[in-house]
Design an enzyme around this catalytic site. Sequence first.
Site, PDB file in Angstrom:
ATOM      1  N   GLY A   9      -9.839  -7.603  -3.140  1.00 37.59           N
ATOM      2  CA  GLY A   9      -8.498  -7.047  -3.181  1.00 37.59           C
ATOM      3  C   GLY A   9      -7.474  -8.119  -2.883  1.00 37.59           C
ATOM      4  O   GLY A   9      -7.767  -9.330  -2.923  1.00 37.59           O
ATOM      5  N   ALA A  10      -6.273  -7.698  -2.547  1.00 36.09           N
ATOM      6  CA  ALA A  10      -5.174  -8.644  -2.388  1.00 36.09           C
ATOM      7  C   ALA A  10      -5.420  -9.659  -1.283  1.00 36.09           C
ATOM      8  O   ALA A  10      -5.200 -10.866  -1.461  1.00 36.09           O
ATOM      9  CB  ALA A  10      -3.874  -7.880  -2.124  1.00 36.09           C
ATOM     10  N   LYS A 194      -1.376  -4.010  16.440  1.00 37.38           N
ATOM     11  CA  LYS A 194      -1.339  -3.660  15.021  1.00 37.38           C
ATOM     12  C   LYS A 194      -1.701  -2.202  14.808  1.00 37.38           C
ATOM     13  O   LYS A 194      -1.138  -1.521  13.951  1.00 37.38           O
ATOM     14  CB  LYS A 194      -2.286  -4.560  14.228  1.00 37.38           C
ATOM     15  N   ASN A 198       0.516   0.386  12.791  1.00 32.37           N
ATOM     16  CA  ASN A 198      -0.006   1.068  11.610  1.00 32.37           C
ATOM     17  C   ASN A 198      -0.027   2.579  11.786  1.00 32.37           C
ATOM     18  O   ASN A 198       0.305   3.324  10.863  1.00 32.37           O
ATOM     19  CB  ASN A 198      -1.419   0.568  11.290  1.00 32.37           C
ATOM     20  N   ASN A 202       2.118   3.991   8.862  1.00 31.57           N
ATOM     21  CA  ASN A 202       1.385   4.144   7.605  1.00 31.57           C
ATOM     22  C   ASN A 202       1.181   5.590   7.161  1.00 31.57           C
ATOM     23  O   ASN A 202       1.528   5.948   6.030  1.00 31.57           O
ATOM     24  CB  ASN A 202       0.037   3.430   7.690  1.00 31.57           C
ATOM     25  N   SER A 269      -0.279   0.476   2.642  1.00 32.52           N
ATOM     26  CA  SER A 269      -1.446   0.530   1.762  1.00 32.52           C
ATOM     27  C   SER A 269      -1.924   1.971   1.594  1.00 32.52           C
ATOM     28  O   SER A 269      -2.514   2.327   0.567  1.00 32.52           O
ATOM     29  CB  SER A 269      -2.576  -0.334   2.326  1.00 32.52           C
ATOM     30  N   GLU A 281      -7.634   4.602   4.719  1.00 28.69           N
ATOM     31  CA  GLU A 281      -8.295   4.080   5.910  1.00 28.69           C
ATOM     32  C   GLU A 281      -7.911   4.866   7.161  1.00 28.69           C
ATOM     33  O   GLU A 281      -7.982   4.345   8.267  1.00 28.69           O
ATOM     34  CB  GLU A 281      -7.937   2.597   6.082  1.00 28.69           C
TER      35      GLU A 281
END
Length: 319
Positions: A9-10, A194, A198, A202, A269, A281
């Site tokens: 992936g990226a 993090k 997130n 997210n 994401s 996720e």
Amino acid sequence: MNILIIGSGAIGIALGASMISEGADVSFYATENTAKMLREDGIKRIGLFKNLSYEPSEFNVYTSYDEIPKDTFDYVFITTKTTVNESVSEKLDKYRDILHSNAKIIIFQNGFGNDEYYLRYFNKNQVFSARVITGFIRPQKNISEITVHTAPILIGSLQNVEIGDDLKKIAQMINDSGIPANTTECVEQYLLAKLLYNCALNPLGALLGVCYGKLTENKYTVDIMNNIIDEIFNVIEKLGYKTLWDDASSYREEFYLKLVPDTYNHTSSMLQDFNRKQYTEIDSLTGRIIQLADVAGVDVKTNKVIYDLIKTRELSFEK
């Protein structure tokens, strides 16, 4: 130095290009469709920092572990979505003869505690984690674009293993390729930071279909994010973990004054997963908080509602 990057992936492509630029022999483990494009068109890293481009002859691509030569790799970079950690860790154990005996696994993923999957099969001196808060997107299967950067990639151990010169060299190579990176003896604190970021942004951004910054512009989403943050801090404090902030109040101050403004236009994401009708996720993020809350005996009802809403949305992908 031979590196196997599992996940094209990226972030996987960006790290692969970084390591090639610093003289490493890089191999990708990819799906058939992605492998075909990598083999035909090579890879590119564009966007922020130094742009890099490599021809197919400058790296290897595998779609089956049976294809990989034995006793080849010094390092494995895990850059897949966390949803496949169970499968990836089992495969690495089954095909551990492709690795040198002292090979290191470095996990470049969202979430907290992903090392547990790999510690089932490999000792703690081989499994390390990286905090990544650089934003990557993949405009094409063979191209990684760096869209936002907040702080250096940090590599360390969640098992209190001292960081050796080999991992310091990996961090230096990433840094020298143009993406700031370093090692740390306190990676737990940075991964929890993090996780806080997130979990607050997210899922809510994905459910509402907006960028991070928009979530700070009305009292209703701010109230939800504040509750998410407060609940997570309650879990962290009850379990005795350490963060970079003294309390939820000091975190919220930095969150609203710096962290979100620095990434105002970024979309998560998780929202990208929704747009592609792919599973998210969420289990490694909010789901992990719920697991830890059960251990701590802490109420995380706001996180639970957000988790249930994401899971409900995922059910629609099965139709």
